[in-house]
Design an enzyme around this catalytic site. Structure first.
Site, PDB file in Angstrom:
ATOM      1  N   ARG A 130       0.820  -1.213   0.000  1.00  0.00           N
ATOM      2  CA  ARG A 130       0.000   0.000   0.000  1.00  0.00           C
ATOM      3  C   ARG A 130       0.858   1.269   0.000  1.00  0.00           C
ATOM      4  O   ARG A 130       0.472   2.291   0.552  1.00  0.00           O
ATOM      5  CB  ARG A 130      -0.968   0.015   1.198  1.00  0.00           C
ATOM      6  CG  ARG A 130      -1.919  -1.157   1.251  1.00  0.00           C
ATOM      7  CD  ARG A 130      -2.864  -1.198   0.050  1.00  0.00           C
ATOM      8  NE  ARG A 130      -3.680  -2.414   0.090  1.00  0.00           N
ATOM      9  CZ  ARG A 130      -3.337  -3.550  -0.506  1.00  0.00           C
ATOM     10  NH1 ARG A 130      -2.222  -3.641  -1.216  1.00  0.00           N
ATOM     11  NH2 ARG A 130      -4.103  -4.612  -0.421  1.00  0.00           N
ATOM     12  N   SER A 175     -11.805  -1.094   3.228  1.00  0.00           N
ATOM     13  CA  SER A 175     -10.913  -1.402   4.352  1.00  0.00           C
ATOM     14  C   SER A 175     -10.305  -0.107   4.887  1.00  0.00           C
ATOM     15  O   SER A 175      -9.628   0.601   4.157  1.00  0.00           O
ATOM     16  CB  SER A 175      -9.803  -2.352   3.904  1.00  0.00           C
ATOM     17  OG  SER A 175     -10.354  -3.560   3.432  1.00  0.00           O
ATOM     18  N   GLU A 190      -5.778   3.271   5.942  1.00  0.00           N
ATOM     19  CA  GLU A 190      -5.531   3.092   4.514  1.00  0.00           C
ATOM     20  C   GLU A 190      -5.995   4.303   3.698  1.00  0.00           C
ATOM     21  O   GLU A 190      -5.314   4.710   2.763  1.00  0.00           O
ATOM     22  CB  GLU A 190      -6.223   1.813   4.029  1.00  0.00           C
ATOM     23  CG  GLU A 190      -5.687   1.314   2.716  1.00  0.00           C
ATOM     24  CD  GLU A 190      -6.152  -0.097   2.384  1.00  0.00           C
ATOM     25  OE1 GLU A 190      -6.788  -0.264   1.340  1.00  0.00           O
ATOM     26  OE2 GLU A 190      -5.878  -1.015   3.173  1.00  0.00           O
TER      27      GLU A 190
END
Length: 296
Positions: A117, A187, A283
């Protein structure tokens, strides 16, 4: 100035005091050589629609990343991924406008500095690059990736890309609420990666700990499991709550402010750390009036 793809990975805490530029360019070009397809895709294309397009063209490999929201231009920034597959596996080139020089620049896969990520676009080039197009390199010889949890029941010798695609869509739709009906960014936390020593300590105390060994010997934990085990499903702050079906998702019940969401996220971060000594990191990007901010 705030560059917007699909907007699916942003949490606004205040009205943004600047210009928002939405990238809406469209177009897909396909070339090939003996071993690979090369897809040059404009940044404004929808990611899931690209995955569907590839299936229709019998170009297989992206199916594990079905139903990830957002645009193609946003994919390299976050190095999106799901069910054992990440964007960087297919990245060939990323073209972007460098705002400090005004020049159109192209980076290869290595120059993008991909990690879990993460990418150069979230680090050194943060707020300095507007991605204009992406070229994907997809092998003609397809090898299914079915090592991740819900896909393990498939037989690698008989499974089709369409079966994986359908399974991933079904799983995501059953676990993740539709953001059109119930506001969410998917998420909310990254799956944390810890050392083998830390993993062994946690495993001794929590035998059911869900973890996946990484190539470098570290272990990736399931953030949703940590949140669930900390007893946080259904916990609310204002109009924001931890989703009952998937603890990794924070949802807006209809009245939540960005502040509610961030307070709830901080409550989760603190509770998980107190129980597991593991730090969760958000995130999505948190946007204040002047740009990106940290959760306090």
């Amino acid at each position: 100035m705030l560059i917007l793809g699909g907007g699916s990975n942003l949490v606004f805490t205040e009205n943004y005091q600047g210009s928002v530029v939405k990238v809406s360019t469209k177009g897909i070009e396909i070339t090939s050589d003996d071993t690979h397809y090369y897809l040059t895709v404009q940044a404004g294309e929808n990611w899931h629609q690209l995955v569907e397009f590839c299936l229709e063209q019998k170009i297989y490999g992206l199916e594990n990343m079905a139903l990830i929201p957002g645009t193609v231009g946003a994919a390299p920034i976050q190095n999106i991924g799901a069910y054992g597959v990440e964007f960087n596996l297919f990245c060939h080139r990323v073209e972007f406008l460098q705002l400090d020089t005004g020049k159109l620049t192209t980076y290869n896969k290595q120059q993008c500095e991909f990690d879990y990520r993460e990418s150069v676009f979230k680090q050194r080039l943060r707020n300095l690059a507007v991605i204009t197009q992406v070229t994907l390199k997809v092998a003609k010889k397809w090898l299914p990736v079915i090592s991740y949890g819900p896909l393990q029941h498939f037989d690698s010798s008989t499974v089709t890309a369409k079966q994986i695609f359908d399974c991933v869509c079904q799983i995501r739709q059953s676990k993740l609420p539709d953001p059109v009906k119930l506001g969410n960014v998917g998420s909310f936390f990254k799956n944390p990666v810890i050392s083998v020593e830390h993993y062994r300590t946690l495993k001794a105390s929590f035998p059911n700990l869900i973890a996946y060994e990484q190539a470098d010997g570290q272990f990736k934990l399931a953030a949703g499991w940590l949140i669930d085990q900390a007893g946080l499903k259904g916990v609310k702050v204002g109009g924001a709550t931890v989703h009952q079906e998937q603890a990794l998702v924070l949802v807006n019940l209809g009245t939540a402010t960005g502040g509610d969401v961030c307070q709830l996220a901080r409550k989760i971060i603190d509770a998980v750390y107190d129980k597991f000594t593991v730090v969760l990191h958000p995130e999505p990007r948190i946007i204040g009036s002047q740009g990106e901010v940290e959760i306090k």
